[in-house]
Design an enzyme around this catalytic site. Structure first.
Site, mmCIF file in Angstrom:
data_model
loop_
_atom_site.group_PDB
_atom_site.id
_atom_site.type_symbol
_atom_site.label_atom_id
_atom_site.label_comp_id
_atom_site.label_asym_id
_atom_site.label_seq_id
_atom_site.Cartn_x
_atom_site.Cartn_y
_atom_site.Cartn_z
ATOM 1 C CD GLU A 94 7.839 0.094 7.583
ATOM 2 O OE1 GLU A 94 6.870 -0.748 7.189
ATOM 3 O OE2 GLU A 94 7.925 0.824 6.903
ATOM 4 C CD GLU B 106 0.709 -1.252 7.594
ATOM 5 O OE1 GLU B 106 0.101 -0.395 8.436
ATOM 6 O OE2 GLU B 106 1.007 -1.100 6.755
ATOM 7 C CG ASP C 124 0.192 -4.026 2.159
ATOM 8 O OD1 ASP C 124 -0.048 -4.602 2.902
ATOM 9 O OD2 ASP C 124 1.196 -3.166 2.005
ATOM 10 C CG ASP D 68 -0.209 -0.018 2.522
ATOM 11 O OD1 ASP D 68 0.851 -0.034 2.430
ATOM 12 O OD2 ASP D 68 -1.183 0.005 3.389
HETATM 13 O O1 KIV Z 1 3.255 -1.058 1.623
HETATM 14 C C1 KIV Z 1 4.680 -1.302 1.766
HETATM 15 O O2 KIV Z 1 5.313 -1.243 0.578
HETATM 16 C C2 KIV Z 1 5.243 -2.264 2.769
HETATM 17 C C3 KIV Z 1 6.539 -2.664 2.948
HETATM 18 C C4 KIV Z 1 7.334 -1.453 3.363
HETATM 19 C C5 KIV Z 1 6.849 -3.861 3.829
HETATM 20 O O3 KIV Z 1 4.253 -2.571 3.861
#
Ligand code: KIV
Length: 310
Positions: free
Chosen positions: A197, A130, A98, A59
Site C-alpha cells: 500500500e 498488517e 482483516d 478494517d
Molecule cells: O482495510 C482495507 O481496506 C485494506 C486495504 C486498503 C488493503 O487494508
C-alpha cells in the site's frame, strides 16, 4: 465498461470458487487479480455480481462504514458482525478477513485465537494482518495453526501515526530496504499473498520481482499481481479527501443524495405514492368494512370506554 472495450469479466455461469492454488496459477500466468473490499450484504452481492477474485472485509470499514476517524478504532466484534453479512452475499470470491488492531500483536496465542475466531464466526477463508516486524512472527504462528495469511506492507493504516501519517512509504533507500525485508520475511513464514500500500511504483516493482507469492497493490503501481480498492472509494460513496491512488468509477454518493432528495420532494408535494405503489381491496370487502364503521354503536364508542387490560 466503456463502449467498444472488451470485457475481461468471466460470465457468472462460468465462475468457479476462488482458491489459493488458483491464485498462485493466476500469478504464474500473469493474469491480473482483482480484489475489492466489502463490508455488508449489499456490497458483497455487488462484488459477487461483478466477478472479482478476492473480497477483503477491510478494517477500512472503520472509516467508510462506521464513521471512525482511524482504522485502529474498530473492534473485533464489529469486524465479525460486518464479516458475517459479507459472507451471506458471496459465493465465488475468496473472502479475506482483516484482523483489527489489538487482535494479534500481543502474543502468538492471541493472534491464533483471533484468526480462528475470524474464520469460524464470519466464514472467511483467510485472514490479513498488517505490517512486518512483529507481525511476521504472528503471521508464522497463524499459518502454522492452519489459517492462510495475507501480509500487508507499506502504508499500514493501523500504525499510521507511528509511520508519520497517511503517506507513501519506502521513499528512501533505507525505508525501501526495510519494506523489502518485511515482504520477504512475510513470504518466508508462509503468507500466501502480500498487499503493498502506498509504495512508489519502482520500489514495488523491484520487490515483487523477488517474490514468488502474489502481490496485491493499492497505490503501488502496475507491477503487482493484482490491485485492490476500497469499495466506497471506487464507487464515489466516500466524500471528502481521497488518497492519490483512488480512481473513482462512479459518483454514487451524489446519485444517492439526489434520489433521496427527490423522494423527499415528492412526499412533500404529495406526488408519492402514486397509484402503482398502493394495494387494492375488493370493493365488496371495502363496502362491508365501511358499513361496520358507520354503525351507530361504533360511532358513539369512545376510546376511553375500553376496559384496561388486567
Ligand atoms: O482495510 C482495507 O481496506 C485494506 C486495504 C486498503 C488493503 O487494508
Amino acid at each position: 465498461m466503456s463502449s467498444g472495450a472488451r470485457s475481461h469479466t468471466v460470465p457468472a455461469a462460468d465462475r468457479v470458487a476462488m482458491s489459493l492454488p488458483r491464485l498462485e496459477e493466476m500469478k504464474r500466468n500473469g493474469e491480473p487479480i482483482v480484489m475489492v473490499t466489502a463490508y455488508d450484504y449489499p456490497s458483497a452481492t455487488v462484488a459477487e455480481a461483478a466477478g472479482v477474485d478476492l473480497v477483503l472485509v477491510g478494517d477500512s470499514a472503520a472509516n467508510v462504514v462506521l464513521g471512525y476517524e482511524r482504522t485502529d478504532l474498530v473492534s473485533m466484534d464489529e469486524m465479525i458482525m460486518l464479516g458475517k453479512a459479507v459472507r451471506r452475499g458471496l459465493k465465488t470470491p475468496l473472502m479475506v478477513g482483516d484482523m483489527p488492531m489489538g487482535s494479534y500483536e500481543a502474543s502468538n496465542e492471541l493472534a491464533v485465537q483471533s484468526a480462528q475466531r475470524m474464520i469460524k464466526e464470519t466464514g472467511c477463508q483467510v485472514v490479513k494482518l498488517e505490517a512486518g516486524g512483529l507481525s511476521v512472527e504472528r503471521a508464522r504462528a497463524i499459518v502454522r495453526a492452519g489459517v492462510p495469511v495475507m501480509g500487508h506492507v507499506g502504508l499500514t493504516p493501523q500504525t499510521a501515526t507511528a509511520l508519520g501519517g497517511y503517506k507513501a512509504q519506502g521513499r528512501t533507500a533505507k525505508a525501501a530496504i526495510q519494506l523489502c525485508e518485511d515482504a520477504l520475511a512475510l513470504q518466508a513464514v508462509g503468507c500466501f499473498a502480500i498487499v503493498f500500500e502506498a509504495v512508489p511504483a519502482e520500489v514495488t516493482e523491484a520487490i515483487v520481482a523477488r517474490l514468488d507469492v502474489p502481490s496485491i497493490g493499492i497505490g503501488a503501481g502496475p507491477s503487482t499481481s493484482g490491485q485492490v480498492l476500497v469499495f466506497h472509494d471506487l464507487l464515489g460513496l466516500t466524500t471528502g479527501h481521497m488518497a492519490k491512488f483512488v480512481k473513482r468509477y462512479a459518483d454514487i454518493h451524489e446519485q444517492m443524495v439526489a434520489a433521496v432528495e427527490q423522494y423527499g420532494d415528492e412526499v412533500r408535494s404529495r406526488h408519492f405514492p402514486e397509484p402503482d405503489h398502493v394495494y387494492s381491496v375488493e370493493p365488496t370487502e371495502l363496502d362491508e368494512f365501511r358499513r361496520y364503521l358507520d354503525q351507530e354503536s361504533l360511532a358513539s364508542q369512545k376510546a376511553w370506554d375500553w376496559e384496561p387490560l388486567p
